[in-house]
Design an enzyme around this catalytic site. Structure first.
Site, PDB file in Angstrom:
ATOM      1  N   LYS A  57       0.654  -1.422   0.090  1.00 52.63           N
ATOM      2  CA  LYS A  57      -0.221   0.069  -0.065  1.00 52.63           C
ATOM      3  C   LYS A  57       1.006   1.218  -0.009  1.00 52.63           C
ATOM      4  O   LYS A  57       0.428   2.302  -0.539  1.00 52.63           O
ATOM      5  CB  LYS A  57      -0.887  -0.019   1.208  1.00 52.63           C
ATOM      6  CG  LYS A  57      -1.891  -0.812   0.988  1.00 52.63           C
ATOM      7  CD  LYS A  57      -3.035  -0.801   2.332  1.00 52.63           C
ATOM      8  CE  LYS A  57      -4.073  -1.912   2.218  1.00 52.63           C
ATOM      9  NZ  LYS A  57      -5.057  -1.600   3.291  1.00 52.63           N
ATOM     10  N   ASP A  84     -10.552   2.432   2.580  1.00 46.14           N
ATOM     11  CA  ASP A  84     -10.696   1.877   3.893  1.00 46.14           C
ATOM     12  C   ASP A  84     -11.632   2.459   4.837  1.00 46.14           C
ATOM     13  O   ASP A  84     -12.437   2.087   5.466  1.00 46.14           O
ATOM     14  CB  ASP A  84      -9.429   1.532   4.582  1.00 46.14           C
ATOM     15  CG  ASP A  84      -8.710   0.557   3.834  1.00 46.14           C
ATOM     16  OD1 ASP A  84      -9.156  -0.380   3.013  1.00 46.14           O
ATOM     17  OD2 ASP A  84      -7.468   0.393   3.995  1.00 46.14           O
ATOM     18  N   ALA A  90      -4.083  -0.527  10.370  1.00 46.94           N
ATOM     19  CA  ALA A  90      -5.664  -0.372   9.986  1.00 46.94           C
ATOM     20  C   ALA A  90      -6.269   0.696  10.830  1.00 46.94           C
ATOM     21  O   ALA A  90      -7.421   0.978  10.391  1.00 46.94           O
ATOM     22  CB  ALA A  90      -6.099  -1.877  10.621  1.00 46.94           C
ATOM     23  N   GLY A 117     -17.254  -6.206  11.388  1.00 47.32           N
ATOM     24  CA  GLY A 117     -16.651  -5.567  10.329  1.00 47.32           C
ATOM     25  C   GLY A 117     -16.713  -5.811   8.994  1.00 47.32           C
ATOM     26  O   GLY A 117     -16.014  -5.367   8.133  1.00 47.32           O
TER      27      GLY A 117
HETATM   28  P1  ATR Z   1      -3.003  -3.774  11.709  1.00 38.39           P
HETATM   29  O1  ATR Z   1      -2.103  -3.187  10.300  1.00 38.39           O
HETATM   30  O2  ATR Z   1      -3.704  -4.951  11.233  1.00 38.39           O
HETATM   31  O3  ATR Z   1      -3.568  -2.429  12.223  1.00 38.39           O
HETATM   32  P2  ATR Z   1      -0.489  -3.939  13.456  1.00 38.39           P
HETATM   33  O4  ATR Z   1       0.103  -2.755  12.796  1.00 38.39           O
HETATM   34  O5  ATR Z   1       0.276  -5.051  13.667  1.00 38.39           O
HETATM   35  O6  ATR Z   1      -1.689  -4.494  12.173  1.00 38.39           O
HETATM   36  O7  ATR Z   1      -1.350  -3.420  14.806  1.00 38.39           O
HETATM   37  C1  ATR Z   1      -2.043  -4.233  15.634  1.00 38.39           C
HETATM   38  C2  ATR Z   1      -2.609  -3.761  16.622  1.00 38.39           C
HETATM   39  O8  ATR Z   1      -3.023  -4.604  17.700  1.00 38.39           O
HETATM   40  C3  ATR Z   1      -1.722  -2.715  17.409  1.00 38.39           C
HETATM   41  O9  ATR Z   1      -2.595  -1.612  17.865  1.00 38.39           O
HETATM   42  C4  ATR Z   1      -1.232  -3.466  18.557  1.00 38.39           C
HETATM   43  O10 ATR Z   1      -0.558  -2.937  19.567  1.00 38.39           O
HETATM   44  P3  ATR Z   1       1.133  -2.523  19.594  1.00 38.39           P
HETATM   45  O11 ATR Z   1       1.013  -1.330  18.857  1.00 38.39           O
HETATM   46  O12 ATR Z   1       1.380  -2.203  21.049  1.00 38.39           O
HETATM   47  O13 ATR Z   1       1.675  -3.594  19.010  1.00 38.39           O
HETATM   48  C5  ATR Z   1      -2.409  -4.705  18.719  1.00 38.39           C
HETATM   49  N1  ATR Z   1      -2.171  -5.700  19.411  1.00 38.39           N
HETATM   50  C6  ATR Z   1      -1.706  -6.876  18.871  1.00 38.39           C
HETATM   51  N2  ATR Z   1      -1.499  -7.735  19.923  1.00 38.39           N
HETATM   52  C7  ATR Z   1      -1.826  -7.201  21.070  1.00 38.39           C
HETATM   53  C8  ATR Z   1      -2.003  -7.339  22.529  1.00 38.39           C
HETATM   54  N3  ATR Z   1      -1.622  -8.820  22.804  1.00 38.39           N
HETATM   55  N4  ATR Z   1      -2.410  -6.580  23.445  1.00 38.39           N
HETATM   56  C9  ATR Z   1      -2.659  -5.477  22.942  1.00 38.39           C
HETATM   57  N5  ATR Z   1      -2.596  -4.944  21.831  1.00 38.39           N
HETATM   58  C10 ATR Z   1      -2.038  -5.905  20.814  1.00 38.39           C
END
Ligand code: ATR
Length: 285
Positions: A75, A111, A140, A248
Site C-alpha cells: 500500500k 478503507d 488499520a 466488520g
Molecule cells: P494492523 O495493520 O492490522 O493494524 P498492526 O500494525 O500489527 O496490524 O497493529 C496491530 C494492533 O493490535 C496494534 O495496535 C497492536 O498494539 P501494539 O502497537 O502495542 O503492538 C495491537 N495488539 C496486537 N496484539 C496485542 C496484544 N496482545 N495486546 C494489546 N494490543 C495488541
C-alpha cells in the site's frame, strides 16, 4: 470468467504478497455478474521486488489492467508510485485503490470510506456523538481515525499497548486525536458514543481480554474491524452488556465500491446477497 469478458471488458486486479486469502475477487465477481458487465477481476500476486515493474506495466498499458486493489505489503509503495494520489492517500501515505485515467495512474484509499459506510448502513446515527475510543494504533486504525475525524467527531481517543504508536497518530491526524496507554481505557470510555476495536485481539478465535463497556454512553455502538470471526469476542461482550454492535464485514464490502465504479463504470450495491456470499465462503475456510 470466460474469455470474451477478458477480451472485451476492463481487467482489474487485487495484488498483495501473499494474496490468495483475498476475498476481493469474490466481491467484484459478484458485482460483474449481477450487473451483467464484461470485465474481469482477479488476484495477482506480486513480490515486493517486482512491484515497481508491475506498476510500470499498468502505466504503459502493457499489463492490460485498468487498475486494481492493493493490499499488504504494497500500500505504501502504491501511493509513492502513483502519478495522482488523492488527498486521503497523501495524508495516510498509503493507497489501496488504483486506476488509470487520462494516461495517469490515480490512487485513493477507500478503507475509511468503507468503515463509515458500514456504520451508516448498519447503525445510522452513529455519528451523533462527539467522542470515540479507538483501541489499537496499527496500520488499520489510521484510515478509521481519518474517516471519523473527517465526519466531524471532536474527541478521538486512541488507546494502545505501545503508547508511542498512538502518539504518532495523534501527531499525524491533528488536535482532535488524543493518545493514551491501555490502562486509561476505562477513563476515556466515559461518555463516548462509539468504541472501535482495531487491534488483532480476538482475531481468528484467539483470546480477547475481558472488556467492561459500562462507562460508554447509553446507546453507544461498539464495532470491530476484524470480521473473522464475524462476531468477535469484543462484540459478544458488548452485546451481553447491552450495547449495539456492528461487525466488520461491511467495511470490506463497502471499501470495494469506489474501485469497481472507476474500473467498470457502474456503482455497485452492497446487499444481503453479497454479504451472504462472503459469509458462506468464510464458513468454508
Ligand atoms: P494492523 O495493520 O492490522 O493494524 P498492526 O500494525 O500489527 O496490524 O497493529 C496491530 C494492533 O493490535 C496494534 O495496535 C497492536 O498494539 P501494539 O502497537 O502495542 O503492538 C495491537 N495488539 C496486537 N496484539 C496485542 C496484544 N496482545 N495486546 C494489546 N494490543 C495488541
Amino acid at each position: 470468467m470466460d474469455d470474451s469478458r477478458e477480451t472485451f471488458g476492463q481487467n482489474a486486479f487485487v495484488t498483495g504478497f501473499p494474496v490468495k486469502h483475498s476475498r476481493s475477487p469474490l466481491i467484484h465477481g459478484h458485482w460483474l455478474r449481477s450487473l451483467g458487465l464484461a470485465g474481469s477481476y482477479r488476484a495477482h500476486e506480486v513480490a515486493p521486488e517486482q512491484f515497481g515493474a508491475f506498476i510500470a506495466g499498468i502505466k504503459d498499458g502493457s499489463s492490460g489492467f485498468i487498475g486494481g486493489n492493493v493490499t499488504i505489503p504494497h500500500k505504501e509503495l502504491a501511493f509513492q508510485l502513483a502519478d495522482r494520489p488523492d488527498a486521503l492517500s497523501e495524508e495516510l501515505g498509503a493507497s489501496n485503490t488504483l486506476w488509470m485515467e487520462e494516461g495517469k495512474l490515480h490512487a485513493s484509499n477507500t478503507d475509511g470510506r468503507g468503515f463509515t459506510a458500514n456504520l451508516d448502513e448498519r447503525h445510522p446515527g452513529w455519528d451523533q456523538t462527539d467522542t470515540a475510543v479507538i483501541f489499537g494504533a496499527g496500520g488499520a486504525s489510521r484510515a478509521v481515525i481519518q474517516a471519523i475525524r473527517d465526519r466531524g467527531l471532536k474527541n478521538i481517543h486512541v488507546v494502545n499497548r505501545t503508547i508511542s504508536r498512538a502518539q504518532e497518530l495523534a501527531d499525524r491526524f491533528g488536535p482532535a486525536i488524543h493518545a493514551h496507554p491501555t490502562d486509561a481505557l476505562g477513563e476515556v470510555m466515559k461518555g463516548a458514543g462509539l468504541f472501535i476495536n482495531t487491534t488483532s485481539l480476538g482475531m481468528d478465535g484467539e483470546a480477547a481480554p475481558q472488556m467492561d463497556f459500562s462507562p460508554l454512553a447509553s446507546g453507544a455502538v461498539v464495532t470491530d474491524i476484524v470480521y473473522v470471526p464475524l462476531l468477535t469476542p469484543m462484540l459478544i461482550q458488548a452485546e451481553e452488556q447491552g450495547f449495539a454492535t456492528v461487525d466488520g464485514l461491511g467495511m470490506l464490502l463497502h471499501q470495494a465500491v469506489p474501485g469497481f465504479a472507476k474500473w467498470f463504470g457502474k456503482t455497485p450495491v452492497v446487499d444481503e446477497a453479497l454479504r451472504a456470499l462472503i459469509i458462506a465462503d468464510m464458513e468454508k475456510h
